[in-house]
Design an enzyme around this catalytic site. Sequence first.
Site, mmCIF file in Angstrom:
data_model
loop_
_atom_site.group_PDB
_atom_site.id
_atom_site.type_symbol
_atom_site.label_atom_id
_atom_site.label_comp_id
_atom_site.label_asym_id
_atom_site.label_seq_id
_atom_site.Cartn_x
_atom_site.Cartn_y
_atom_site.Cartn_z
ATOM 1 N N SER A 72 81.773 -109.588 -34.929
ATOM 2 C CA SER A 72 82.273 -108.958 -36.150
ATOM 3 C C SER A 72 82.696 -107.506 -35.907
ATOM 4 O O SER A 72 83.592 -107.246 -35.124
ATOM 5 C CB SER A 72 81.196 -109.064 -37.233
ATOM 6 N N GLU A 108 92.515 -102.784 -26.358
ATOM 7 C CA GLU A 108 93.952 -102.879 -26.606
ATOM 8 C C GLU A 108 94.615 -101.568 -27.025
ATOM 9 O O GLU A 108 95.823 -101.410 -26.846
ATOM 10 C CB GLU A 108 94.207 -103.951 -27.669
ATOM 11 N N LYS A 113 83.659 -113.788 -34.108
ATOM 12 C CA LYS A 113 83.641 -113.826 -35.576
ATOM 13 C C LYS A 113 84.821 -112.989 -36.064
ATOM 14 O O LYS A 113 84.769 -111.770 -36.077
ATOM 15 C CB LYS A 113 82.338 -113.285 -36.154
#
Length: 460
Positions: free
Chosen positions: A292, A303, A317
């Site tokens: 999460s 990224e 998740k």
Amino acid sequence: MGNRIRNTVTTVIVTAVAASGLTFAYTRNQYEKWDKLDAVYEHLSAQYVEPVDKTKLVDGALDGMMKALDDPYSVYMNQEESKSFGEVISSSFVGIGAEIEERDGRIVIVSPIKGAPAEKAGLKPNDRIIKLGDTSLIGMKSTEAVKLLRGEKGTKAELTIERPGETDPIQVTVIRDVIPIETVYSNLLDNGIGVIQISSVSETTGAEFAKQLTDLKAKGMKGLVLDLRQNPGGLLDQAVEIGEMLLPAGKTLLKVEDRNGRTQEYRARGSGKNPSIDGLPMVGLIDGGTASAGEILAGALQESAGAKLVGEKTFGKGTAQTIMNLKDGSTVKYTNAKWLTPDGTWIHKTGIAPDVEVALPEYAALPYVSPDKEWKQDSYATEVKSIQVMLAALGFDPGRKDGYFDGKTAEAVKSFQSAQGLQATGAVAGDTLRKMTELLAAQLKQNDPQLQAAVKLLAP
């Protein structure tokens, strides 16, 4: 009474409408879908063989409604469950402020929390709480004792304590108060690499992270390892606040997609009043327990910050939940969106793969073994297999690791007990298991291959 369940469900609908800023005029036809539910409620209330708890009927109906979504993250929580959930999110609870455990039928204080009421009242490690008021805690499990020791802020906990070295019991009064739970920890390694561990993401995590980052920078930190292992996630706004301290302004933190496919992009606005990483090199640590909000941070590092991730694939998740607080103190938590990594990837059920895969030793992922049970020769269980792995990791050969407690395993246990100054019974329970766990935790801390790999990437 006939409309109680309908009114309860209507409360949920109205709450959702109010939250969306929209207004609708409801007609009788829009309620007809609840006639079947009403009919069963009325019939059971009047005809069931015994008087029924009507609140439980309503709770059960709402619970069933959420389970019908077949989504483990969408749940109905009654008043008690809502209160516990609120404590997790706020990262605090009301109680005496002490870590406790059950040992040989006694509730023992492992450690009072620094600055908490228990410490102020003079409670010490190894104190045994034998009574709370007139209620005996002898023979009680720690989970039961925790419920009794918690309570309303400002109330008194009248404790009867047995203290090692004292002949007579001691009476101690502790005034319950709000106990904050830390979620961020840090240390600076000898080579100038800072390590910040985030255990969960609650209401205070952003502020805690800012403080730890400031402290490490003041000490001359040369690079950062962000440890997100076993981080189950938490609040989106706090993950964003932390991300803004780690990413350059304008970089994407994550994207959120609603049921209609509309996407909202969250970009770093700059750290503002908080400290910034100021371009220092970073590495993230992840594992199967990173989920999460923990994965949001991992994805942003990988990224948008160009940071490497070390460890094992994350949990996966990729959904976000929102809360409805109902009038009676109960709560509905339901999934209302997907979140995507900065590149637009939905990691749900797939997780985020590390750039450098490094596994922990076998003993680091063992299932929990309760110290309340005794394991001895001729026992056969999954727990025995865990004990055998632990013995081997500590240098005591159990002869096998298949879960059967044979004579060779018993001899290994006796050798371990003798080496630790414990009674050499050959059986594993209580103090023996606690000592094994304690030594393995220290061993992993000193020889953490994932952290070592992360530090190596940052070393000049």
